[in-house]
Design a protein around this motif. Structure first.
Motif, short mmCIF file in Angstrom:
data_model
loop_
_atom_site.label_atom_id
_atom_site.label_comp_id
_atom_site.label_asym_id
_atom_site.label_seq_id
_atom_site.Cartn_x
_atom_site.Cartn_y
_atom_site.Cartn_z
N GLU A 65 0.85 -1.19 0.00
CA GLU A 65 0.00 0.00 0.00
C GLU A 65 0.88 1.24 0.00
O GLU A 65 1.90 1.30 0.67
CB GLU A 65 -0.90 -0.01 1.24
CG GLU A 65 -2.12 0.88 1.07
CD GLU A 65 -3.12 0.62 2.17
OE1 GLU A 65 -3.48 1.58 2.84
OE2 GLU A 65 -3.52 -0.55 2.33
N GLN A 66 0.48 2.23 -0.74
CA GLN A 66 1.22 3.48 -0.89
C GLN A 66 2.65 3.21 -1.37
O GLN A 66 3.61 3.82 -0.90
CB GLN A 66 1.25 4.28 0.41
CG GLN A 66 -0.13 4.67 0.90
CD GLN A 66 -0.09 5.29 2.27
OE1 GLN A 66 0.81 5.06 3.06
NE2 GLN A 66 -1.10 6.10 2.55
N ASN A 67 2.77 2.27 -2.30
CA ASN A 67 4.07 1.89 -2.83
C ASN A 67 4.69 3.04 -3.58
O ASN A 67 4.14 3.53 -4.55
CB ASN A 67 3.92 0.67 -3.75
CG ASN A 67 5.24 0.13 -4.20
OD1 ASN A 67 6.29 0.72 -4.00
ND2 ASN A 67 5.18 -1.02 -4.84
N ARG A 68 5.85 3.45 -3.14
CA ARG A 68 6.53 4.53 -3.84
C ARG A 68 7.39 4.01 -4.98
O ARG A 68 8.01 4.76 -5.69
CB ARG A 68 7.38 5.33 -2.86
CG ARG A 68 8.51 4.57 -2.24
CD ARG A 68 9.32 5.47 -1.31
NE ARG A 68 10.72 5.18 -1.41
CZ ARG A 68 11.38 4.42 -0.54
NH1 ARG A 68 10.77 3.90 0.48
NH2 ARG A 68 12.66 4.19 -0.70
N SER A 71 6.95 2.58 -8.22
CA SER A 71 5.99 2.36 -9.30
C SER A 71 6.37 1.09 -10.07
O SER A 71 7.32 1.09 -10.85
CB SER A 71 5.96 3.57 -10.23
OG SER A 71 5.11 3.32 -11.31
#
Length: 188
Positions: free
Chosen positions: A65-68, A70
């Motif tokens: 979640e909220q993976n920076r 890409s």
């Protein structure tokens, strides 16, 4: 003796490629950075497992979640590499053990390949029990961003799958010569 480390932090190119005809191909993990080129011999199965494990890591990263980081679902067009191996292909070593990791500080997947060892597994195990450390002669360490990792895995799957066609009855590879099908017992 110190380990010789072939380290590539942001290589210009990293691919699996082959030399030879299907059925007698030699597989290589090849990395280039500028004029520096390293080719490590692999088995077909090692190549397939490496691609599979990279895909597993990418799938896990995509779930965060909220993976920076890409993580592309498919290979970015600008990263597709269908070119043959760079020449000359001089095998630095034949890979035995390989590791795969994630470096969150650089947001890169890290591939390490170690040469096949002449050490007997029992001798290594007993040496480890006695506190003797095993230090490889060489290691190839390659760090690549997730887009490049996706392209690498996709290309590797294609290369591995481009071998000999399979017999529709027994599933074994068909040779240029006669094929003895295990289900029929006769040559096709």
């Amino acid at each position: 003796m110190a380990t010789i480390t072939h380290e590539f932090a942001w290589p210009d190119r990293v691919v699996i490629g082959t030399i030879g005809r299907p059925g007698s191909r030699s597989f290589y993990l090849q990395v280039r950075d500028g004029r520096r080129l390293v080719s490590v011999g692999l088995e077909k199965q090692q190549s397939a497992v490496l691609a599979e494990k990279i895909e597993d890591v990418l799938a896990e990263l995509a779930k965060v979640e909220q993976n920076r980081f890409s993580v592309p679902e498919s290979t970015p067009l600008e990263l597709i590499d269908n070119e043959p191996l760079d020449q000359p292909v001089d095998e630095q070593f034949r890979a035995g053990a390989m590791t795969l990791g994630w470096d969150p500080t650089t947001a890169q997947i890290v591939i390490e390949a170690f040469p096949l060892s002449e050490i007997d597994a029992d001798a290594l195990e007993s040496g480890l029990e006695e506190g003797v450390e095993f230090e490889p002669e060489e290691v190839l360490r390659v760090s690549i961003p997730v887009g490049t990792a996706r392209a690498f895995a996709d290309r590797t799957r294609e290369i591995v799958g481009a071998g000999r066609p399979l017999c529709p009855l027994c599933g074994e590879p068909l040779d240029a010569d006669d094929h003895v099908c295990g289900r029929l017992g006769d040559g096709l």
